[in-house]
Motif scaffolding. Sequence first.
Motif, PDB file in Angstrom:
ATOM      1  N   ILE A 251      -9.136  31.526 -13.086  1.00  0.00           N
ATOM      2  CA  ILE A 251      -8.396  32.507 -12.285  1.00  0.00           C
ATOM      3  C   ILE A 251      -9.286  33.695 -11.943  1.00  0.00           C
ATOM      4  O   ILE A 251      -9.238  34.235 -10.824  1.00  0.00           O
ATOM      5  CB  ILE A 251      -7.133  32.962 -13.046  1.00  0.00           C
ATOM      6  CG1 ILE A 251      -6.073  31.863 -13.005  1.00  0.00           C
ATOM      7  CG2 ILE A 251      -6.562  34.243 -12.467  1.00  0.00           C
ATOM      8  CD1 ILE A 251      -5.533  31.575 -11.620  1.00  0.00           C
ATOM      9  N   GLU A 252     -10.106  34.126 -12.890  1.00  0.00           N
ATOM     10  CA  GLU A 252     -11.016  35.240 -12.618  1.00  0.00           C
ATOM     11  C   GLU A 252     -11.923  34.926 -11.428  1.00  0.00           C
ATOM     12  O   GLU A 252     -12.148  35.765 -10.552  1.00  0.00           O
ATOM     13  CB  GLU A 252     -11.850  35.534 -13.857  1.00  0.00           C
ATOM     14  CG  GLU A 252     -12.817  36.701 -13.663  1.00  0.00           C
ATOM     15  CD  GLU A 252     -13.983  36.678 -14.634  1.00  0.00           C
ATOM     16  OE1 GLU A 252     -14.630  37.726 -14.778  1.00  0.00           O
ATOM     17  OE2 GLU A 252     -14.272  35.605 -15.202  1.00  0.00           O
ATOM     18  N   GLN A 255      -9.924  34.993  -8.115  1.00  0.00           N
ATOM     19  CA  GLN A 255      -9.672  36.370  -7.681  1.00  0.00           C
ATOM     20  C   GLN A 255     -10.948  37.039  -7.183  1.00  0.00           C
ATOM     21  O   GLN A 255     -10.921  37.822  -6.218  1.00  0.00           O
ATOM     22  CB  GLN A 255      -9.052  37.154  -8.835  1.00  0.00           C
ATOM     23  CG  GLN A 255      -7.657  36.669  -9.208  1.00  0.00           C
ATOM     24  CD  GLN A 255      -7.123  37.288 -10.481  1.00  0.00           C
ATOM     25  OE1 GLN A 255      -7.893  37.817 -11.283  1.00  0.00           O
ATOM     26  NE2 GLN A 255      -5.821  37.233 -10.684  1.00  0.00           N
ATOM     27  N   ALA A 259     -11.218  38.354  -3.353  1.00  0.00           N
ATOM     28  CA  ALA A 259     -11.405  39.779  -3.080  1.00  0.00           C
ATOM     29  C   ALA A 259     -12.715  40.092  -2.378  1.00  0.00           C
ATOM     30  O   ALA A 259     -12.816  41.116  -1.676  1.00  0.00           O
ATOM     31  CB  ALA A 259     -11.321  40.553  -4.399  1.00  0.00           C
ATOM     32  N   LEU A 276      -5.682  35.230  -2.773  1.00  0.00           N
ATOM     33  CA  LEU A 276      -5.284  36.056  -3.905  1.00  0.00           C
ATOM     34  C   LEU A 276      -3.844  35.746  -4.333  1.00  0.00           C
ATOM     35  O   LEU A 276      -3.528  35.741  -5.523  1.00  0.00           O
ATOM     36  CB  LEU A 276      -5.414  37.536  -3.551  1.00  0.00           C
ATOM     37  CG  LEU A 276      -6.852  38.062  -3.432  1.00  0.00           C
ATOM     38  CD1 LEU A 276      -6.861  39.493  -2.908  1.00  0.00           C
ATOM     39  CD2 LEU A 276      -7.562  37.994  -4.790  1.00  0.00           C
ATOM     40  N   ALA A 279      -3.905  32.624  -6.215  1.00  0.00           N
ATOM     41  CA  ALA A 279      -4.544  32.788  -7.515  1.00  0.00           C
ATOM     42  C   ALA A 279      -3.650  33.480  -8.525  1.00  0.00           C
ATOM     43  O   ALA A 279      -3.967  33.492  -9.714  1.00  0.00           O
ATOM     44  CB  ALA A 279      -5.836  33.596  -7.365  1.00  0.00           C
ATOM     45  N   SER A 280      -2.543  34.059  -8.055  1.00  0.00           N
ATOM     46  CA  SER A 280      -1.672  34.782  -8.977  1.00  0.00           C
ATOM     47  C   SER A 280      -0.893  33.809  -9.837  1.00  0.00           C
ATOM     48  O   SER A 280      -0.549  32.711  -9.427  1.00  0.00           O
ATOM     49  CB  SER A 280      -0.701  35.687  -8.206  1.00  0.00           C
ATOM     50  OG  SER A 280       0.232  34.899  -7.489  1.00  0.00           O
TER      51      SER A 280
END
Length: 1308
Positions: A251-252, A255, A259, A276, A279-280
Amino acid sequence: MAAPLTMWDGVLEITQMAQAKVGDPLLWALQISSNLSCSGISLPSPELANVLVSYICWDNNVPIMWKFLEKALVLKIVPPFLILALLSERVIPCRRSKPVAYRLYMELLRRHSFELKGQINGPNHEKVMKSIDGVLHLSEIFGLEASDPGIIVVEFLYATVWQLLDASLDDEGLLELASDKKSMWPIKPQDMEIDGHEIFDEIRMAHNEKLHNLNTVMAVELIGRFLQDKKTSKILYLARHNLPTHWPRFIERLQLLGANSSALKSSKVLTSEDLLRLASDKCTVLTHEPKQNLLQNFHAVTGLMSPLVTSSAVLSDGGSSISSLWLPLDLALEDAMDGYQVNATSSIEIVTGLVKSLQAMNGTTWHDTFVGLWIAALRLVQRERDPIEGPVPRLDTRLCMLLSIIPLVVAELIEEQKSVDINELKISSIKLLGDYHSLLSPPHSVLSLANQAAAKAMLLVSGISVGSAYLDCLSMNEMPVKCSGNMRHLIVEACIARNLLDTSAYFWPGYVNGHINHIPNAPPQMPGWSAFLKGAPLTPIMINAMVSTPASSLAELEKVFELAVKGSDDEKISAATILCGASLLRGWNIQEHTAQFITRLLSPPMPADYSGDESHLISIALILNVLIVGIAPVDCVQVFSLHGLIPQLACSLMPICEVFGSCVPDVSWKLPTGDEISAHAVFSNAFAVLLKLWRFNHPPLEHGVGDVPTVGSQLTPEYLLLVRNSYLPSSGIVLNDQTKRRLSEVAASSSPHPVFLDSFPKLKCWYRQHQKCIASALSGLVEGTPVHQTVNLLLTMMFRKMNRGSQSVTTINSGSSSSSGPGNDDSSLRPNLPSWEILEAVPFAVDAALTACAHGRLYPRELATGLKNLADFLPACLATIVSYFSAEVSRGVWKPAFMNGTDWPSPAANLSNVEDKIKKILAATGVDIPSLAAGESSPAATLPLPLAAFASLTITYKIDKTSERFLNLAGPALESLAAGCPWPCMPIVASLWTQKAKRWFDFLVFSASRTVFLHSNDAVFQLLKSCFAATLSGASISSNGGVGALLGHGFGSHFCGGISPVAPGILYLRVYHSIRDIEFITEEIISLMMHSVTQVACTGLPKERLGKLKRTRNGLQCGQVSLAAAMTRVKLAASLGASLVCLSGGLGLVQLLFKETLPSWFISSYRSEQGEEDGGSLGGMVAMLRGYALAYFAVLCGAFAWGIGNSCLASKRRPKVLRAHMEFLASALDGKISLGCDSATWKSYVSGFVSLMVGCTPPWVLDLEPDVLIRLSKGLRQWNEEELALALLGSGGVNTMGTAAELISEMQ
């Protein structure tokens, strides 16, 4: 070995020829397929995949070979996922030098990685999956065995997306920004890329760079597609759920890419915001739709996500408002106010678990959850603003719950959630309380404290800073602006003290009602806490001030504790007196510390230099007695109970009882006042408090002595010690929250080692005698033994003043004893024996006296006087007298005593009045009671002889502070004794007592009214029926249902100018502890719940709308407003039922519900009567609603008993019970069990139960066997509940991940 080599050489030869001729890929593929089939090679062939990829990479990296590979994939002669795995290992590291190959690889990914059907169970699937695992080293990386093809598919797709992700980050120079900065996949070439066969000119380099950039865009778009595709997104959810250690890194990276990626700006199909969002965590769920649609079988129908309804009339608000969501919480808080019981578990732990369960089950936000919690606690206080007089908890216990327990609960929840947002939601919830004006009016006893809190806020807002000492002396009349405080001011102060808020709360709009410009004049500072903290010596005036005013800080309290440990003897006694004062009852901000300090003082460690033969406790008898007497009042004991200190308090009192019960009575100590206390007094005081900590006085049936043991465990000394020992670090139990860690510190401070009942042989001996006494007829007294001699001494002392002519009245014979004495009036005849030896003889002495009275050798008045002499000599004898009388009453062998006013006291003066009041109290329940008053033809009132004797004994006590602690012991025992006897024994006893204690009239009548329900299951059923009716309709209580109708205003004669009907919920909460046949409660509750569903359907859903009701993709639609309202009431009925079951029988009754009651209900021939009456117009709808109601009821029962997670000890009992129930469901779905219930009810129950379990209590799913989950999912798929079946498998852990992946691959 030669044959296979020759075969694959032939394949390569055919391929080389076709390549040289640039032949038709289709013809090449057909020829290869034919040759392999003739050689007995099954297709698709993993070996061929290896041969082709090895041939292409990199000696034959030409367009025609990629076309051949594509055609082989289309015709399924090679396994697609293996080809993709082989290519990823070779192509991705070389993507910069070979951009065309990378693009072709991604094109193959786009075409073949989203076709999951047949990949898991296709030909050669085991061999294929093993090859994929070997190529990508999936088992080694993810730590799972490569035995399940479905698991390999999940890992493969997860790895594929991750490889693309790391490659894209690396291409854009973003990988260095990741926390670990390296990829666990081979995304870079291991050797330097040197190509001597081609000369790159600037044009070629520019072309490759452009292609490289386009490839990055394509890779990012592919990542987005994997996250968006219905099937692959579900596969990735499985990876997230079952490979949690890797997911945060994944997930990191997502994101980071979303971004910062410049490639996203060039994409026409995916934006940075899209990635994004994908990815949440909120988006990454098993179903493609939001979470509430996962529960479409239940939540979409019930409307659980309805917004919070605000109302000022919360005490009597309707069932559709906020009250309906938190009804179980109101019941639990009110139940904790029952002074006849204490709890071994902290109310902080109980309420925290309940709040978490309700928040999960109702799907509310934490803001709404906190508001519901505060409102329930405020309602608790308002319900008994002026409690009735009697030996029951008063307002202080309710204020303790609101201002001490609830802030600690909020702190626990915030610590557990570890979220920044939850702090803001906590603040906003307290701010919102200002809208609930009717709940904020402070009771008269705390009005001055509320005004003082408001004044403190006003001074600070006005820029004036003052200390607590100034505020203590300040009169509100001296404030230039009127400070009108309310309960929110006290709540805010409690939260500020515990760092849940800061003083910025003083600036909330409307919090203060003005400003002042100067400091008001205050009278000179009186000696108190502030002066003490500054070093002023203790004086009588200061001690009185500190006893009547709670400490304002922990520092003040710690200094008093230090004085109690290290001060002079007089200072120790003063410090103990202070600790048991207002700081214990109303020091809400430091209350738990006060109780802990008292507990520590009751169990001081032996001094290191102590060398005496006797116990070190003997030397501190005075301070111990002050502490014990100080905590004896009911409200004080309840404070210890609410804070979870009962087990440690019991452990502290046991050694005191053991030591002082072994001392002879001439051992005494002189108080500062000059009075003396004996070892008997210290022992009796400690013993009386100890016995309040478990239900020692209940008759044999309630201890499971009989044919059927009771459901649920009783508190026992052994159990209390086990709970206390569980808090020790040596127990090995992980203490996850602050409350348990605090209790652990208290337990370890007294003794770091486990303590068992065997450590107290004298106490254990008495306890075993007590158990034997209540379980069987008294026997075992042998003439000439020390016990027999003690019996003689006791009888002589009891009846020394009673003579009939020349015959001694102390000659008493009975079936169990024959004792005589000289009849001397000398006080020296009192036995100079330790308390334990006296208690051992008491049952025999009382039995002899009762037998003499029964045979006319002793007048009733003389019996009462003798018993009083015994109790005055050693007050602790009351406990053994209770044991004996409880047992004898239950045996029913004694003749009745005629309460005629001659031999025994008469209840006639009050009996008719008591009857009228009982009828008035029960008016809301519809329960009829037999007439009590004796007419001309009616016999006089009678009581069983043991009960008459005990009642006569108790009414000899004065109602004063000295006798209070013993009446608090004898009172509940008397009521329990009378309640176990035939009607109208308890009203007769109440009539006798009301003549003595007129100010206790309301309490005594209420106690008598409760016993109506202990003699008839029909009356209990009627009471339960009234609870459901009041909650759902409010008829006969108020115009609205919900909490207001169910609990009303508690019990208070201050309403309506006298005794008024008591709300049915209050009656049930004060009755259920004494109901012996508790098992029938569950069946009756289910019956009433089903009836309520029928009533709701008939009144809430018009028939013309029901006819148009149809099922849609998002649930049930048509007449949505009516349906939503009906389902809200159905859910309310289910939550009421679950609350009553859990309160009535706890874990035991919940276990019985799942293992026996529910299966029996479904198997029995149960049909919808309403459906038959209406010709089927309502039958199907009612049946469906019943299933949903049962599902919510069952899951809620489990959540209350076991918790939604695994943090509480009770959760350890969940797997066995839940597995048995789910095995029943699976067997019924398999057709192995025939059901008698309506098929619509069964279907809605199973789907509703599974939906709630998956959506609200996912840890439960992990308790179940994979085989059961797979069978359940199969049954759900037969009902076309594919999404629900998938959600169930997806929540089942690694063991069902492969099956879930298989289901995803087969979904349309």
